[in-house]
Scaffold this motif. Sequence first.
Motif, PDB file in Angstrom:
ATOM      1  N   ALA A  60       0.832  -1.209   0.000  1.00 32.53           N
ATOM      2  CA  ALA A  60       0.000   0.000   0.000  1.00 32.53           C
ATOM      3  C   ALA A  60       0.864   1.256   0.000  1.00 32.53           C
ATOM      4  O   ALA A  60       0.572   2.227  -0.713  1.00 32.53           O
ATOM      5  CB  ALA A  60      -0.927  -0.006   1.209  1.00 32.53           C
ATOM      6  N   LEU A  61       1.937   1.268   0.798  1.00 35.54           N
ATOM      7  CA  LEU A  61       2.826   2.432   0.837  1.00 35.54           C
ATOM      8  C   LEU A  61       3.495   2.648  -0.514  1.00 35.54           C
ATOM      9  O   LEU A  61       3.641   3.791  -0.978  1.00 35.54           O
ATOM     10  CB  LEU A  61       3.886   2.231   1.923  1.00 35.54           C
ATOM     11  CG  LEU A  61       3.634   2.830   3.319  1.00 35.54           C
ATOM     12  CD1 LEU A  61       3.627   4.341   3.292  1.00 35.54           C
ATOM     13  CD2 LEU A  61       2.380   2.280   3.946  1.00 35.54           C
ATOM     14  N   GLU A  62       3.903   1.566  -1.160  1.00 37.09           N
ATOM     15  CA  GLU A  62       4.519   1.676  -2.482  1.00 37.09           C
ATOM     16  C   GLU A  62       3.535   2.279  -3.489  1.00 37.09           C
ATOM     17  O   GLU A  62       3.897   3.139  -4.291  1.00 37.09           O
ATOM     18  CB  GLU A  62       4.973   0.294  -2.970  1.00 37.09           C
ATOM     19  CG  GLU A  62       6.266  -0.191  -2.331  1.00 37.09           C
ATOM     20  CD  GLU A  62       7.496   0.428  -2.979  1.00 37.09           C
ATOM     21  OE1 GLU A  62       7.371   1.018  -4.059  1.00 37.09           O
ATOM     22  OE2 GLU A  62       8.590   0.308  -2.392  1.00 37.09           O
ATOM     23  N   VAL A  63       2.300   1.825  -3.445  1.00 30.93           N
ATOM     24  CA  VAL A  63       1.279   2.339  -4.357  1.00 30.93           C
ATOM     25  C   VAL A  63       1.045   3.828  -4.117  1.00 30.93           C
ATOM     26  O   VAL A  63       0.758   4.586  -5.044  1.00 30.93           O
ATOM     27  CB  VAL A  63      -0.038   1.545  -4.199  1.00 30.93           C
ATOM     28  CG1 VAL A  63      -1.157   2.191  -4.998  1.00 30.93           C
ATOM     29  CG2 VAL A  63       0.152   0.098  -4.648  1.00 30.93           C
ATOM     30  N   ALA A  64       1.201   4.248  -2.863  1.00 27.12           N
ATOM     31  CA  ALA A  64       0.970   5.652  -2.516  1.00 27.12           C
ATOM     32  C   ALA A  64       2.133   6.559  -2.902  1.00 27.12           C
ATOM     33  O   ALA A  64       1.971   7.785  -2.961  1.00 27.12           O
ATOM     34  CB  ALA A  64       0.694   5.784  -1.032  1.00 27.12           C
ATOM     35  N   GLY A  65       3.316   5.982  -3.150  1.00 29.27           N
ATOM     36  CA  GLY A  65       4.452   6.810  -3.553  1.00 29.27           C
ATOM     37  C   GLY A  65       5.711   6.650  -2.731  1.00 29.27           C
ATOM     38  O   GLY A  65       6.720   7.307  -2.995  1.00 29.27           O
ATOM     39  N   ALA A  66       5.693   5.771  -1.708  1.00 30.37           N
ATOM     40  CA  ALA A  66       6.918   5.514  -0.945  1.00 30.37           C
ATOM     41  C   ALA A  66       7.927   4.802  -1.846  1.00 30.37           C
ATOM     42  O   ALA A  66       7.543   4.003  -2.708  1.00 30.37           O
ATOM     43  CB  ALA A  66       6.610   4.673   0.286  1.00 30.37           C
ATOM     44  N   ARG A  67       9.207   5.089  -1.656  1.00 31.42           N
ATOM     45  CA  ARG A  67      10.261   4.487  -2.473  1.00 31.42           C
ATOM     46  C   ARG A  67      11.136   3.600  -1.594  1.00 31.42           C
ATOM     47  O   ARG A  67      11.595   4.010  -0.521  1.00 31.42           O
ATOM     48  CB  ARG A  67      11.106   5.566  -3.140  1.00 31.42           C
ATOM     49  CG  ARG A  67      10.315   6.529  -4.014  1.00 31.42           C
ATOM     50  CD  ARG A  67       9.851   5.905  -5.310  1.00 31.42           C
ATOM     51  NE  ARG A  67      10.958   5.737  -6.239  1.00 31.42           N
ATOM     52  CZ  ARG A  67      11.339   6.665  -7.123  1.00 31.42           C
ATOM     53  NH1 ARG A  67      10.694   7.831  -7.193  1.00 31.42           N
ATOM     54  NH2 ARG A  67      12.332   6.436  -7.954  1.00 31.42           N
ATOM     55  N   PHE A  68      11.372   2.388  -2.061  1.00 26.34           N
ATOM     56  CA  PHE A  68      12.132   1.394  -1.299  1.00 26.34           C
ATOM     57  C   PHE A  68      13.583   1.403  -1.747  1.00 26.34           C
ATOM     58  O   PHE A  68      13.883   1.415  -2.943  1.00 26.34           O
ATOM     59  CB  PHE A  68      11.517   0.011  -1.517  1.00 26.34           C
ATOM     60  CG  PHE A  68      12.065  -1.069  -0.624  1.00 26.34           C
ATOM     61  CD1 PHE A  68      11.674  -1.148   0.702  1.00 26.34           C
ATOM     62  CD2 PHE A  68      12.950  -2.017  -1.118  1.00 26.34           C
ATOM     63  CE1 PHE A  68      12.167  -2.150   1.532  1.00 26.34           C
ATOM     64  CE2 PHE A  68      13.447  -3.032  -0.296  1.00 26.34           C
ATOM     65  CZ  PHE A  68      13.050  -3.093   1.024  1.00 26.34           C
ATOM     66  N   ASP A  69      14.496   1.385  -0.777  1.00 27.11           N
ATOM     67  CA  ASP A  69      15.931   1.339  -1.048  1.00 27.11           C
ATOM     68  C   ASP A  69      16.462  -0.016  -0.584  1.00 27.11           C
ATOM     69  O   ASP A  69      16.658  -0.223   0.618  1.00 27.11           O
ATOM     70  CB  ASP A  69      16.633   2.473  -0.302  1.00 27.11           C
ATOM     71  CG  ASP A  69      18.138   2.515  -0.577  1.00 27.11           C
ATOM     72  OD1 ASP A  69      18.674   1.520  -1.099  1.00 27.11           O
ATOM     73  OD2 ASP A  69      18.760   3.536  -0.249  1.00 27.11           O
ATOM     74  N   PRO A  70      16.687  -0.965  -1.500  1.00 29.59           N
ATOM     75  CA  PRO A  70      17.143  -2.307  -1.114  1.00 29.59           C
ATOM     76  C   PRO A  70      18.425  -2.293  -0.288  1.00 29.59           C
ATOM     77  O   PRO A  70      18.571  -3.078   0.657  1.00 29.59           O
ATOM     78  CB  PRO A  70      17.348  -3.013  -2.454  1.00 29.59           C
ATOM     79  CG  PRO A  70      16.456  -2.292  -3.408  1.00 29.59           C
ATOM     80  CD  PRO A  70      16.493  -0.871  -2.963  1.00 29.59           C
ATOM     81  N   GLU A  71      19.351  -1.397  -0.631  1.00 27.12           N
ATOM     82  CA  GLU A  71      20.619  -1.340   0.103  1.00 27.12           C
ATOM     83  C   GLU A  71      20.389  -0.843   1.529  1.00 27.12           C
ATOM     84  O   GLU A  71      20.986  -1.364   2.484  1.00 27.12           O
ATOM     85  CB  GLU A  71      21.601  -0.430  -0.622  1.00 27.12           C
ATOM     86  CG  GLU A  71      22.964  -0.336   0.047  1.00 27.12           C
ATOM     87  CD  GLU A  71      23.671  -1.671   0.211  1.00 27.12           C
ATOM     88  OE1 GLU A  71      24.475  -1.802   1.172  1.00 27.12           O
ATOM     89  OE2 GLU A  71      23.424  -2.601  -0.602  1.00 27.12           O
ATOM     90  N   ARG A  72      19.541   0.162   1.688  1.00 26.91           N
ATOM     91  CA  ARG A  72      19.210   0.657   3.029  1.00 26.91           C
ATOM     92  C   ARG A  72      18.619  -0.466   3.880  1.00 26.91           C
ATOM     93  O   ARG A  72      18.987  -0.642   5.047  1.00 26.91           O
ATOM     94  CB  ARG A  72      18.215   1.824   2.916  1.00 26.91           C
ATOM     95  CG  ARG A  72      17.675   2.310   4.265  1.00 26.91           C
ATOM     96  CD  ARG A  72      16.490   3.254   4.091  1.00 26.91           C
ATOM     97  NE  ARG A  72      15.917   3.604   5.385  1.00 26.91           N
ATOM     98  CZ  ARG A  72      15.910   4.832   5.897  1.00 26.91           C
ATOM     99  NH1 ARG A  72      16.439   5.840   5.221  1.00 26.91           N
ATOM    100  NH2 ARG A  72      15.363   5.056   7.066  1.00 26.91           N
TER     101      ARG A  72
END
Length: 350
Positions: free
Chosen positions: A179-191
Amino acid sequence: MYSLPSRKIPLKAALVALFLTCATALASNNPVGFQVSTLADPNNERSLEMVVWYPSATTATPKVIDDNPVFFSDLAVRDAPPAVGEHPLVVLSHGFGGNWGNQVWLASALARQGFIVAAVNHPGTTSKDRSAHAAAQLWQRPVDIRRAIDAVLAQPNQFGTVQPARIAVVGHSLGGWTALEVAGARFDPERFTQDCKVHSQLAPCAVYQQMNPGSIPAAQAQLAADLSDKRVTAIVSLDLGLSRGFTDQSLAALPVPTLVIAAGVPSVELPAELESADLVKRLPAAATRYVEIGDATHFSFMAVCKPGGEALIEESSPGDGMICRDGEGARPREVIQQQVTSLIVEFLIR
C-alpha cells in the motif's frame, strides 16, 4: 495512539456465534454481491485471481463464501447485480504467505458500508502460489494493485460505478508495504539490507531473504523505482513490515492521507516501535493517523479461527497455529476487528 487494556472475556465461542448471527442480520439488511475472476497477463506470466465484494440490491439469500475448516468466512450473494449509484473503491493486499480470504471480515464489512472492495492473490507470496521466481518479483505487488483497479473501473456493470477520486488501498503486513509503495513511498534495497544487519531479529528481514529479490538481476532497480498509482487517494496499513527500507525523503513527501494501525502486543520479530511507529515518525504529521491496539497481535488482522482450527493448522504445519491466537487476556478477535473496521470506515469517509 490508542492502547487498550488487556482483559479476559469468557465464553469466546458464544461470542463468535453471536458475532456471526449479527453478520447474518447485517447481510440481510445490506446485501453484498461477490464475484471471482482471473485477470490475464498479456505475457502469460502473472495471471491474478481477483475477488470483488460490492453493494447490491439483490433479494437473494446470502451464502457463506470461501468456506473452509480453519477460518470463519462471511456471507454474500455470488454474481449478484450491483447497486446503482457511485461507490468508493478499496483494494486489499494480503501478507506474505496469505491470500484474499485472510481479510474477508474487513471486505464484507466495508461492502455493507457502501464500498466496492477488490482483492487479489499476489503470485509467489500467497498460500495458493509459492513460486520462488514470482516471489522474487516483489515490485510486481504494487502493479497487481494497479491491475485490480483497472479491472474494477472497466466493469461498472459487474461491480458498480466507482466514485471519482475515492480509491484507497488497505494492506496487512507485506500488504501494508504494498500500500505504501502504491501511494508513492520508495524502497531502497541497500538501506534495508544494511538495516537488517543491525536488526536481524526482525521477521521482515527473514521474509525478504526468503523472497530473495536479489536472485533477479534487475531487482535492485525495479524495487527502487516509482511504483505509485496516482489514482489512489488514501491508504491504510495494518501492522506492516519492511517499512525500514523506505527512504525518508519519499515518506516525508507522501501525497495521500495514511492510517497506520499497529498490533500493540509486545513482539521481538515485529515490534511496533521499529515498524509502524517508526514509519509514522517519517510520514507527514498532518495527513497521518496512528492507532496502536494494545491487545492485538500481528495475526489479529487475519480471519477468526474456527474451534479446532488451530489444531488443524498445527497438524499440517507445526508451530503455525499461533495465527489463531491474540494477546494474553485479549478481547475476542472479532471484537478487535470490529474496532479496526470502525477506524478504517471513519478514516476513509473523512
